[in-house]
Scaffold this motif. Structure first.
Motif, mmCIF file in Angstrom:
data_model
loop_
_atom_site.group_PDB
_atom_site.id
_atom_site.type_symbol
_atom_site.label_atom_id
_atom_site.label_comp_id
_atom_site.label_asym_id
_atom_site.label_seq_id
_atom_site.Cartn_x
_atom_site.Cartn_y
_atom_site.Cartn_z
ATOM 1 N N ASN A 37 0.823 -1.217 0.000
ATOM 2 C CA ASN A 37 0.000 0.000 0.000
ATOM 3 C C ASN A 37 0.855 1.264 0.000
ATOM 4 O O ASN A 37 0.483 2.270 -0.600
ATOM 5 C CB ASN A 37 -0.978 -0.009 1.190
ATOM 6 N N ALA A 38 2.002 1.182 0.672
ATOM 7 C CA ALA A 38 2.919 2.333 0.672
ATOM 8 C C ALA A 38 3.422 2.579 -0.743
ATOM 9 O O ALA A 38 3.490 3.720 -1.216
ATOM 10 C CB ALA A 38 4.079 2.063 1.623
ATOM 11 N N GLN A 39 3.747 1.482 -1.467
ATOM 12 C CA GLN A 39 4.214 1.600 -2.855
ATOM 13 C C GLN A 39 3.123 2.199 -3.739
ATOM 14 O O GLN A 39 3.387 3.002 -4.618
ATOM 15 C CB GLN A 39 4.641 0.225 -3.400
ATOM 16 N N LYS A 40 1.859 1.778 -3.461
ATOM 17 C CA LYS A 40 0.722 2.306 -4.236
ATOM 18 C C LYS A 40 0.627 3.819 -4.057
ATOM 19 O O LYS A 40 0.401 4.566 -5.008
ATOM 20 C CB LYS A 40 -0.583 1.656 -3.758
ATOM 21 N N LEU A 41 0.806 4.280 -2.810
ATOM 22 C CA LEU A 41 0.712 5.720 -2.542
ATOM 23 C C LEU A 41 1.814 6.478 -3.279
ATOM 24 O O LEU A 41 1.584 7.542 -3.842
ATOM 25 C CB LEU A 41 0.782 5.992 -1.028
ATOM 26 N N LEU A 42 3.022 5.899 -3.260
ATOM 27 C CA LEU A 42 4.140 6.543 -3.960
ATOM 28 C C LEU A 42 3.841 6.652 -5.458
ATOM 29 O O LEU A 42 4.058 7.704 -6.079
ATOM 30 C CB LEU A 42 5.434 5.753 -3.706
ATOM 31 N N LYS A 43 3.306 5.545 -6.011
ATOM 32 C CA LYS A 43 2.960 5.540 -7.437
ATOM 33 C C LYS A 43 1.906 6.612 -7.750
ATOM 34 O O LYS A 43 2.008 7.346 -8.737
ATOM 35 C CB LYS A 43 2.401 4.152 -7.806
#
Ligand code: KIV
Length: 264
Positions: free
Chosen positions: A157-163
């Motif tokens: 989910n953290a990666q999703k936010l960064l994306k």
């Protein structure tokens, strides 16, 4: 304040300050401060109109409050939220909403989320209107989240936010609100972007901070229970107002007011 200055402040590592404001007299007080920008957030429908969520906010309501704020703080950069669904029905309908809000006195609009919004953001920016993004706990999606919960807690989910943040920068946003996410996630997003991030419940490693002004001032009655962990209350406004009103009532009942000082 201008869109360029937002970027410059990030480059100089100078923190950006933003507060919500919904009305003329509060705006006129904010206009006398050094606050960098004002957000006419759709939280106004909860704070000023008693709604349970931000979903009942309408374009007419947002435009009306924006006009009052713009009158009270003509010297400030004003960002207004596009309300629930107003930017999810195609570019033309979104532009009608943007037009109403900009004509009422805003300098920029803010919208929540990313996927499905990219084309609309690009069109708004190409029309000469600055757009602020908003990711993390986006309150218009409270029903999908199942409550007001911290976002980006897992690695995925953290990666999703960064994306999402990178997509918003590419679409042309001049800044992004990061709401309710772990400090490290907000820090990584802030480091990877050129545009500034404005945090609320996102820790200190962001380019600036925003709070709901009524939370900061403690403008709540005794029955209010919702107080997010990230809110710092700088005064007990609700209690001060209540005690002042009680004093007024006592003065009138005991015929202490109006004394000769207040009479012609
Ligand atoms: O509506 C609002 O007040 C907001 C802030 C919480 C960022 O969007």
């Amino acid at each position: 304040m201008s869109v360029d200055e937002f970027k410059k402040m990030k480059q100089k590592n100078e923190k950006i300050t933003m507060l919500t404001c919904y009305d003329y007299w509060t705006a006129s007080i904010l206009s006398e401060t050094d606050i960098d920008c004002i957000l006419v957030g759709d939280s106004l429908v909860m704070v000023m109109h008693g709604a349970e969520t931000t979903i009942p906010a309408t374009i007419e309501l947002m435009a009306s409050h924006t006009a009052a704020v713009a009158k009270g703080a003509p010297n400030k950069f004003i960002i207004t939220d596009l309300p629930f669904c107003s930017y999810r029905k195609g570019v033309a309908i979104a532009m009608d909403a943007v037009e109403k809000i900009m004509r009422s006195g805003a300098n920029a609009v803010k919208l929540e989320g990313v996927v499905g919004n990219e084309e609309i953001i690009e069109h708004i920016v190409a029309s000469g209107i600055p757009v602020m993004g908003h990711i993390g706990l986006t309150p218009q999606s409270v029903n999908l989240f199942g409550g007001y919960k911290v976002q980006g807690k897992t690695k995925d989910n953290a990666q999703k936010l960064l994306k999402q943040a990178i997509m918003l920068e590419k679409a042309g946003c001049f800044a992004i609100v990061l709401e309710c996410m772990p400090n490290l996630v907000a820090e990584e997003i802030t480091d990877k972007l050129n545009i500034p991030t404005i945090g609320i419940g996102a820790g200190p490693h962001v380019s600036g901070q925003v709070l709901v002004l009524h939370d900061l001032l403690g403008m709540h009655n005794k029955k209010s229970t919702l107080k997010p962990k990230f809110v710092k209350t700088y005064m007990q406004g609700g209690l001060l107002i209540e005690s002042s009103i009680k004093k007024y009532i006592t003065d009138v009942k005991r015929q202490k007011f109006p004394s000769s000082k207040y009479c012609y």
